[in-house]
Design a protein around this motif. Sequence first.
Motif, mmCIF file in Angstrom:
data_model
loop_
_atom_site.group_PDB
_atom_site.id
_atom_site.type_symbol
_atom_site.label_atom_id
_atom_site.label_comp_id
_atom_site.label_asym_id
_atom_site.label_seq_id
_atom_site.Cartn_x
_atom_site.Cartn_y
_atom_site.Cartn_z
ATOM 1 N N ARG A 1 35.523 42.218 9.190
ATOM 2 C CA ARG A 1 35.216 43.497 9.818
ATOM 3 C C ARG A 1 34.079 44.237 9.132
ATOM 4 N NH1 ARG A 1 41.396 45.875 10.594
ATOM 5 N NH2 ARG A 1 42.254 44.030 11.659
ATOM 6 N N TRP A 2 33.674 43.777 7.950
ATOM 7 C CA TRP A 2 32.695 44.508 7.163
ATOM 8 C C TRP A 2 31.493 43.634 6.858
ATOM 9 C CZ3 TRP A 2 33.756 49.605 6.068
ATOM 10 C CH2 TRP A 2 35.066 50.014 6.280
ATOM 11 N N ILE A 3 30.340 44.270 6.800
ATOM 12 C CA ILE A 3 29.119 43.598 6.370
ATOM 13 C C ILE A 3 28.380 44.546 5.427
ATOM 14 C CG2 ILE A 3 27.747 44.428 8.317
ATOM 15 C CD1 ILE A 3 26.269 41.748 8.268
ATOM 16 N N THR A 4 27.785 43.994 4.389
ATOM 17 C CA THR A 4 27.070 44.795 3.403
ATOM 18 C C THR A 4 25.574 44.723 3.667
ATOM 19 O OG1 THR A 4 28.785 44.344 1.747
ATOM 20 C CG2 THR A 4 26.676 45.188 0.949
ATOM 21 N N LEU A 5 24.972 45.887 3.915
ATOM 22 C CA LEU A 5 23.530 45.990 4.131
ATOM 23 C C LEU A 5 22.970 47.023 3.173
ATOM 24 C CD1 LEU A 5 23.294 45.988 8.035
ATOM 25 C CD2 LEU A 5 22.886 44.074 6.491
ATOM 26 N N LEU A 6 21.986 46.602 2.354
ATOM 27 C CA LEU A 6 21.353 47.486 1.375
ATOM 28 C C LEU A 6 22.377 48.150 0.462
ATOM 29 C CD1 LEU A 6 18.743 49.221 3.751
ATOM 30 C CD2 LEU A 6 18.395 47.240 2.264
ATOM 31 N N GLY A 7 23.410 47.371 0.109
ATOM 32 C CA GLY A 7 24.430 47.866 -0.805
ATOM 33 C C GLY A 7 25.476 48.764 -0.183
ATOM 34 N N VAL A 8 25.433 48.928 1.143
ATOM 35 C CA VAL A 8 26.389 49.800 1.830
ATOM 36 C C VAL A 8 27.274 48.959 2.737
ATOM 37 C CG1 VAL A 8 26.664 51.759 3.400
ATOM 38 C CG2 VAL A 8 24.746 51.714 1.784
ATOM 39 N N ASN A 9 28.610 49.127 2.607
ATOM 40 C CA ASN A 9 29.544 48.421 3.485
ATOM 41 C C ASN A 9 29.599 49.116 4.843
ATOM 42 O OD1 ASN A 9 30.271 46.504 1.563
ATOM 43 N ND2 ASN A 9 31.886 47.801 0.721
ATOM 44 N N ILE A 10 29.401 48.340 5.894
ATOM 45 C CA ILE A 10 29.352 48.896 7.248
ATOM 46 C C ILE A 10 30.385 48.207 8.117
ATOM 47 C CG2 ILE A 10 27.934 49.185 9.318
ATOM 48 C CD1 ILE A 10 25.483 49.209 7.511
ATOM 49 N N GLN A 11 31.196 48.999 8.818
ATOM 50 C CA GLN A 11 32.114 48.470 9.812
ATOM 51 C C GLN A 11 31.493 48.753 11.179
ATOM 52 O OE1 GLN A 11 36.128 49.947 9.624
ATOM 53 N NE2 GLN A 11 36.886 48.492 11.139
ATOM 54 N N ALA A 12 30.839 47.730 11.720
ATOM 55 C CA ALA A 12 30.040 47.913 12.933
ATOM 56 C C ALA A 12 30.885 48.319 14.137
ATOM 57 C CB ALA A 12 29.272 46.631 13.238
ATOM 58 N N SER A 13 32.155 47.910 14.168
ATOM 59 C CA SER A 13 32.996 48.264 15.314
ATOM 60 C C SER A 13 33.196 49.774 15.415
ATOM 61 C CB SER A 13 34.348 47.561 15.204
ATOM 62 O OG SER A 13 35.018 47.918 14.006
ATOM 63 N N GLU A 14 33.196 50.478 14.277
ATOM 64 C CA GLU A 14 33.309 51.939 14.300
ATOM 65 C C GLU A 14 32.086 52.551 14.969
ATOM 66 O OE1 GLU A 14 35.563 54.056 13.513
ATOM 67 O OE2 GLU A 14 37.047 52.955 12.353
ATOM 68 N N ILE A 15 30.917 52.005 14.650
ATOM 69 C CA ILE A 15 29.670 52.540 15.203
ATOM 70 C C ILE A 15 29.586 52.273 16.699
ATOM 71 C CG2 ILE A 15 27.158 52.459 15.022
ATOM 72 C CD1 ILE A 15 27.540 51.445 12.146
ATOM 73 N N ALA A 16 30.165 51.160 17.142
ATOM 74 C CA ALA A 16 30.056 50.778 18.547
ATOM 75 C C ALA A 16 30.863 51.691 19.466
ATOM 76 C CB ALA A 16 30.512 49.329 18.730
ATOM 77 N N LYS A 17 31.944 52.282 18.976
ATOM 78 C CA LYS A 17 32.872 53.003 19.851
ATOM 79 C C LYS A 17 32.235 54.174 20.609
ATOM 80 C CE LYS A 17 36.025 53.741 16.761
ATOM 81 N NZ LYS A 17 37.253 54.141 16.046
ATOM 82 N N PRO A 18 31.662 55.159 19.933
ATOM 83 C CA PRO A 18 31.143 56.303 20.710
ATOM 84 C C PRO A 18 29.980 55.931 21.614
ATOM 85 C CG PRO A 18 30.521 56.484 18.389
ATOM 86 C CD PRO A 18 31.496 55.359 18.480
ATOM 87 N N SER A 19 29.108 55.030 21.156
ATOM 88 C CA SER A 19 27.972 54.634 21.999
ATOM 89 C C SER A 19 28.446 53.870 23.229
ATOM 90 C CB SER A 19 26.989 53.792 21.190
ATOM 91 O OG SER A 19 27.623 52.676 20.590
ATOM 92 N N PHE A 20 29.475 53.034 23.071
ATOM 93 C CA PHE A 20 30.026 52.315 24.216
ATOM 94 C C PHE A 20 30.616 53.278 25.239
ATOM 95 C CE2 PHE A 20 33.890 50.672 26.244
ATOM 96 C CZ PHE A 20 33.346 49.656 27.017
ATOM 97 N N VAL A 21 31.317 54.297 24.763
ATOM 98 C CA VAL A 21 31.923 55.272 25.674
ATOM 99 C C VAL A 21 30.851 55.976 26.496
ATOM 100 C CG1 VAL A 21 33.168 57.477 25.755
ATOM 101 C CG2 VAL A 21 33.996 55.631 24.280
ATOM 102 N N VAL A 22 29.742 56.332 25.851
ATOM 103 C CA VAL A 22 28.666 57.034 26.561
ATOM 104 C C VAL A 22 28.022 56.126 27.607
ATOM 105 C CG1 VAL A 22 26.369 58.053 26.274
ATOM 106 C CG2 VAL A 22 28.211 58.656 24.696
#
Length: 383
Positions: free
Chosen positions: A110-131
């Motif tokens: 569920r997590w990927i590390t980019l530039l030293g920051v752990n990102i859970q992309a599914s969280e980011i997808a939720k509001p944009s998908f709803v819109v």
Amino acid sequence: MLSREERTPFSEWWWTVDKPLMGAILALMLTGVILSLAASPPVATRIGLDPFHFFSRHVMFLLPSCLVLLGVSFLSPRAIRRSALIIFAASIILIVLTLAIGPEVKGSRRWITLLGVNIQASEIAKPSFVVIAAWLFAESTKRPEMPATTMALVLLMMLVTLLVMEPDFGQTMLILMVWGSLFFIAGMRMIWVFGLAGLGAAGLFSAYLFVPHVAGRIKRFMNPASGDTFQVDTAMEAFYNGGWFGLGPGEGIAKRSLPDSHTDFVFAVAAEEFGIILCLAMLALFAFVVIRTLSRAYANEDMFSRFAASGLAILFGVQAAINMSVNLQLIPAKGMTLPFISYGGSSIVSLAYGVGMMLALTRLRPRTEVEASGRADAMRSYA
């Protein structure tokens, strides 16, 4: 004081934004800071970190989140659609990368590390998908010949498939519930609503049959003696210990042993240290945000703004309801953060983006501006 005669972007934002709604959101953020300070030190100490490690990071993520929230709240509906499309496309790419190269933790990627920051992309997808889904449903009401509903269904299947592959069934169920609500709000026939509900139930039953992780949680919920229920049992003890007014700040017992006291079970820590009174106040804030947004949305004549604001409010409210229900043993345990209260960088930034869009879409706009935006969209679509 700002004058209503001023025509600067800030003054126009100030006189059109829903201030009670923004105040409730800021109150939740402040509550999250206090509860992070109360719940996270024992967790950090147990795993050998500085006692204020999670608290410091919570505040660190909250600062850019406030900037995201305020910045997005200035956007027009057209700019919101464009930003949602870009962010959704980026999040889908990140989810695919997570499945390909992300580390496996407890059987999930569920997590990927980019530039030293752990990102859970599914969280980011939720509001944009709803819109995006809201825009497609709005288009289907204005132009029945456009296969907008089919496109929304294809996007849903794509996102759900990726989430199941992680696997993340909690987020999957949340997305399905919000999409189904939007489908219903858009005025689709009840036979489709019942059909989709049946498909969702069939999917859940299939997960119970073929995914041991899901089956284990449901069995433990139905029969606590069938497995380890330490976290939910400890959470319930916290509610009993706290009573109406709590044991006092820093006096909680549950957080000393709860592994997820700063994330999934921060609501139980709040109950033990500050009492059921605080829990009811938090519940009232969540309810106010949802009801206020829905009432403002239904007063909006622009179909996209109405659907998008409603979908974002439902996303916000259902996520909060799931977390609180798990803490109270009303539903099987699942990893779901309490909006703006639980620790989690990706979650806080994603929520700030979604709430920023809620504030933007519920701003008071002149009728002529809404009509001009609709005419411009129609001209582009027919060009």
